[in-house]
Design a protein around this motif. Structure first.
Motif: not given
Length: 187
Positions: A89-91, A117-120, A159-161
């Motif tokens: 959520s923070n990201q 989109e990926m994090y959602q 894309l993944d931090e």
């Protein structure tokens, strides 16, 4: 022929595993702990670490269930899911802030939209009681460090931090949830 014949690089072909090494993290009468580091290749290469713990007396592999009683595992699942949700959520909030910046456009905007989109999608993923036993983890001097699965697949890992989300169990804070073996592992 060996079991490794399809793993190592052959002339003119890409390797599945390009590098592999190991480190002994602990070797005592109570615990053998190994770190395996490797670089696997598909469309492109990515490094990873896996941890393997063993009871040296029996040779049995140790999983998180070896250290925590059932109630502790249930608390762990809730804690892991809460931590994952907060971190992701923070990201997402950070990504939203970036998308609101004046002048963001083109490739940058597309990258942030794809990250969002990926994090959602990842936000909806929940660990359950059965999946906890398969998580990657290691012991340190104060407890267990657990690595929650990352949000990205191989194809979109750029894309993944966040990568794998770390969660720490401090033995002294979790003492009521430790198995007898877990209590014996406390230094």
């Amino acid at each position: 022929k060996t079991i490794f014949e399809n793993v190592w690089e052959k002339k003119g072909q890409s390797a599945i595993i390009r590098e592999i090494s190991y480190k002994t993290l602990s070797n005592s009468d109570k615990l053998l702990s190994l770190e395996i580091s490797a670089e696997g290749c598909g469309a492109y290469c990515e490094g990873f670490e896996r941890y393997y713990l063993f009871n040296p007396k029996t040779g049995n592999r140790l999983i998180i269930d070896s250290f925590l009683i059932k109630k502790g595992l249930l608390v762990l699942v809730d804690s892991l899911n809460s931590t994952r949700k907060a971190v992701i959520s923070n990201q997402l909030n950070s990504i939203q802030d970036s998308l609101k910046k004046v002048g963001i456009s083109g490739d940058n905007k597309q990258r942030f939209e794809e990250m969002k989109e990926m994090y959602q999608a990842c936000l909806d993923f929940k660990l359950d009681f059965r999946s906890v036993s398969n998580l990657n983890f290691k012991l340190d001097d104060s407890g267990i460090i657990i690595y929650s699965p990352r949000c990205s697949a191989h194809v979109n890992m750029a894309l993944d931090e966040l990568w794998e989300i770390e969660y720490q169990i401090v033995f002294k804070d979790w003492s009521r949830f430790l198995t007898e073996y877990g209590k014996g592992s406390v230094k």
